[in-house]
Design a protein around this motif. Structure first.
Motif, mmCIF file in Angstrom:
data_model
loop_
_atom_site.group_PDB
_atom_site.id
_atom_site.type_symbol
_atom_site.label_atom_id
_atom_site.label_comp_id
_atom_site.label_asym_id
_atom_site.label_seq_id
_atom_site.Cartn_x
_atom_site.Cartn_y
_atom_site.Cartn_z
ATOM 1 N N VAL A 1 -18.321 -19.450 36.405
ATOM 2 C CA VAL A 1 -18.812 -20.824 36.218
ATOM 3 C C VAL A 1 -20.108 -20.989 37.014
ATOM 4 O O VAL A 1 -20.180 -20.629 38.187
ATOM 5 C CB VAL A 1 -17.777 -21.852 36.681
ATOM 6 C CG1 VAL A 1 -18.334 -23.258 36.596
ATOM 7 C CG2 VAL A 1 -16.492 -21.746 35.848
ATOM 8 N N GLN A 2 -21.101 -21.550 36.364
ATOM 9 C CA GLN A 2 -22.368 -21.851 37.034
ATOM 10 C C GLN A 2 -22.547 -23.367 37.078
ATOM 11 O O GLN A 2 -22.225 -24.061 36.112
ATOM 12 C CB GLN A 2 -23.552 -21.229 36.283
ATOM 13 C CG GLN A 2 -23.565 -19.708 36.293
ATOM 14 C CD GLN A 2 -22.600 -19.124 35.272
ATOM 15 O OE1 GLN A 2 -22.554 -19.560 34.129
ATOM 16 N NE2 GLN A 2 -21.818 -18.144 35.684
ATOM 17 N N LEU A 3 -23.034 -23.863 38.203
ATOM 18 C CA LEU A 3 -23.212 -25.290 38.395
ATOM 19 C C LEU A 3 -24.662 -25.575 38.751
ATOM 20 O O LEU A 3 -25.237 -24.906 39.613
ATOM 21 C CB LEU A 3 -22.291 -25.803 39.510
ATOM 22 C CG LEU A 3 -20.797 -25.551 39.326
ATOM 23 C CD1 LEU A 3 -20.039 -25.996 40.566
ATOM 24 C CD2 LEU A 3 -20.275 -26.277 38.094
ATOM 25 N N GLN A 4 -25.234 -26.568 38.103
ATOM 26 C CA GLN A 4 -26.632 -26.943 38.360
ATOM 27 C C GLN A 4 -26.681 -28.428 38.669
ATOM 28 O O GLN A 4 -26.464 -29.256 37.786
ATOM 29 C CB GLN A 4 -27.485 -26.620 37.125
ATOM 30 C CG GLN A 4 -28.965 -26.968 37.292
ATOM 31 C CD GLN A 4 -29.669 -26.045 38.242
ATOM 32 O OE1 GLN A 4 -29.441 -24.829 38.239
ATOM 33 N NE2 GLN A 4 -30.535 -26.594 39.073
ATOM 34 N N ALA A 23 -22.146 -27.968 34.223
ATOM 35 C CA ALA A 23 -21.323 -26.765 34.350
ATOM 36 C C ALA A 23 -21.471 -25.896 33.105
ATOM 37 O O ALA A 23 -21.513 -26.405 31.985
ATOM 38 C CB ALA A 23 -19.864 -27.147 34.552
ATOM 39 N N SER A 24 -21.553 -24.599 33.310
ATOM 40 C CA SER A 24 -21.642 -23.662 32.191
ATOM 41 C C SER A 24 -20.814 -22.419 32.514
ATOM 42 O O SER A 24 -20.388 -22.227 33.655
ATOM 43 C CB SER A 24 -23.099 -23.289 31.913
ATOM 44 O OG SER A 24 -23.684 -22.678 33.049
ATOM 45 N N ILE A 30 -11.806 -24.597 34.812
ATOM 46 C CA ILE A 30 -11.949 -25.617 35.850
ATOM 47 C C ILE A 30 -10.785 -26.597 35.802
ATOM 48 O O ILE A 30 -10.457 -27.120 34.737
ATOM 49 C CB ILE A 30 -13.276 -26.379 35.693
ATOM 50 C CG1 ILE A 30 -14.459 -25.432 35.908
ATOM 51 C CG2 ILE A 30 -13.339 -27.541 36.674
ATOM 52 C CD1 ILE A 30 -15.795 -26.092 35.639
ATOM 53 N N ASN A 31 -10.191 -26.858 36.953
ATOM 54 C CA ASN A 31 -9.137 -27.861 37.042
ATOM 55 C C ASN A 31 -9.612 -29.120 37.748
ATOM 56 O O ASN A 31 -9.146 -30.210 37.451
ATOM 57 C CB ASN A 31 -7.929 -27.287 37.777
ATOM 58 C CG ASN A 31 -6.727 -28.197 37.691
ATOM 59 O OD1 ASN A 31 -6.276 -28.556 36.605
ATOM 60 N ND2 ASN A 31 -6.208 -28.595 38.823
ATOM 61 N N GLY A 32 -10.529 -28.957 38.685
ATOM 62 C CA GLY A 32 -11.044 -30.107 39.405
ATOM 63 C C GLY A 32 -12.474 -29.872 39.855
ATOM 64 O O GLY A 32 -12.909 -28.720 39.995
ATOM 65 N N MET A 33 -13.197 -30.951 40.046
ATOM 66 C CA MET A 33 -14.569 -30.856 40.551
ATOM 67 C C MET A 33 -14.776 -31.887 41.643
ATOM 68 O O MET A 33 -14.027 -32.869 41.754
ATOM 69 C CB MET A 33 -15.585 -31.075 39.427
ATOM 70 C CG MET A 33 -15.563 -30.002 38.365
ATOM 71 S SD MET A 33 -16.960 -30.096 37.229
ATOM 72 C CE MET A 33 -18.303 -29.499 38.274
ATOM 73 N N GLY A 34 -15.778 -31.660 42.453
ATOM 74 C CA GLY A 34 -16.027 -32.577 43.545
ATOM 75 C C GLY A 34 -17.477 -32.593 43.972
ATOM 76 O O GLY A 34 -18.260 -31.716 43.592
ATOM 77 N N TRP A 35 -17.804 -33.603 44.728
ATOM 78 C CA TRP A 35 -19.113 -33.700 45.386
ATOM 79 C C TRP A 35 -18.888 -33.638 46.891
ATOM 80 O O TRP A 35 -18.013 -34.327 47.415
ATOM 81 C CB TRP A 35 -19.806 -35.020 45.030
ATOM 82 C CG TRP A 35 -20.357 -35.079 43.643
ATOM 83 C CD1 TRP A 35 -19.789 -35.686 42.552
ATOM 84 C CD2 TRP A 35 -21.583 -34.519 43.180
ATOM 85 N NE1 TRP A 35 -20.589 -35.525 41.455
ATOM 86 C CE2 TRP A 35 -21.708 -34.819 41.815
ATOM 87 C CE3 TRP A 35 -22.611 -33.796 43.799
ATOM 88 C CZ2 TRP A 35 -22.798 -34.422 41.045
ATOM 89 C CZ3 TRP A 35 -23.699 -33.397 43.035
ATOM 90 C CH2 TRP A 35 -23.788 -33.712 41.681
ATOM 91 N N VAL A 100 -7.846 -24.194 40.673
ATOM 92 C CA VAL A 100 -6.470 -24.622 40.903
ATOM 93 C C VAL A 100 -6.468 -25.960 41.612
ATOM 94 O O VAL A 100 -7.490 -26.404 42.147
ATOM 95 C CB VAL A 100 -5.686 -23.580 41.732
ATOM 96 C CG1 VAL A 100 -5.586 -22.268 40.974
ATOM 97 C CG2 VAL A 100 -6.325 -23.388 43.098
ATOM 98 N N GLY A 101 -5.303 -26.594 41.608
ATOM 99 C CA GLY A 101 -5.182 -27.859 42.321
ATOM 100 C C GLY A 101 -5.914 -28.966 41.612
ATOM 101 O O GLY A 101 -5.772 -29.179 40.424
ATOM 102 N N GLY A 102 -6.723 -29.664 42.319
ATOM 103 C CA GLY A 102 -7.463 -30.810 41.802
ATOM 104 C C GLY A 102 -7.511 -31.856 42.882
ATOM 105 O O GLY A 102 -6.603 -31.934 43.705
ATOM 106 N N LEU A 103 -8.558 -32.648 42.886
ATOM 107 C CA LEU A 103 -8.765 -33.635 43.937
ATOM 108 C C LEU A 103 -8.830 -32.976 45.311
ATOM 109 O O LEU A 103 -8.384 -33.548 46.308
ATOM 110 C CB LEU A 103 -7.673 -34.709 43.904
ATOM 111 C CG LEU A 103 -7.634 -35.592 42.647
ATOM 112 C CD1 LEU A 103 -6.510 -36.608 42.744
ATOM 113 C CD2 LEU A 103 -8.955 -36.278 42.408
#
Length: 123
Positions: A1-4, A23-24, A30-35, A100-103
């Motif tokens: 996974v690449q994130l820009q 995301a590409s 992906i199960n979760g994302m964050g800042w 995995v997970g999330g949040l």
């Protein structure tokens, strides 16, 4: 996974900015994302997180009511709307994705990281 990540910049106190993270690659994993954000000399801290499926969110107390995390599954994009910005919000902001997970609220819960985008809140 690449994130820009994109969208950082200079804004006056009380102003708004919108960060985006595209995301590409193996996005299906992906199960979760964050800042997260980081200032020199301090550890990277979570700002907000979201489950990719279902959309449950978490916002840190320091940004609750001012920032909103969202995702666009069709465009594989993560967003962070930042309103009522304060000088203490100045930092490099990073988007992250986890399988995995999330949040997740700690950096070790994420597998992929974007390059960071600088947000400066100053008059």
């Amino acid at each position: 996974v690449q994130l820009q990540a994109s969208g950082g910049g200079l804004v006056q106190p009380g102003g708004s900015l919108r960060l985006s993270c595209a995301a590409s690659g193996s996005v299906f994993s992906i199960n979760g994302m964050g800042w997260f954000r980081q200032v020199p000399g301090k550890e990277r801290e979570v700002v907000a997180a979201i489950k990719w499926s279902g959309g449950r969110t978490f916002h840190a107390d320091s940004v609750k009511g001012r920032f909103t995390i969202s995702r666009d599954n069709a465009k594989n994009t993560l967003n962070l709307q930042m309103n009522s910005l304060k000088p203490e919000d100045t930092a490099v902001y990073y988007c992250a994705a986890g399988r995995v997970g999330g949040l997740g609220r700690t950096t070790n819960e994420y597998d992929f990281w974007g390059q960071g985008t600088l947000v400066t809140v100053s008059s």
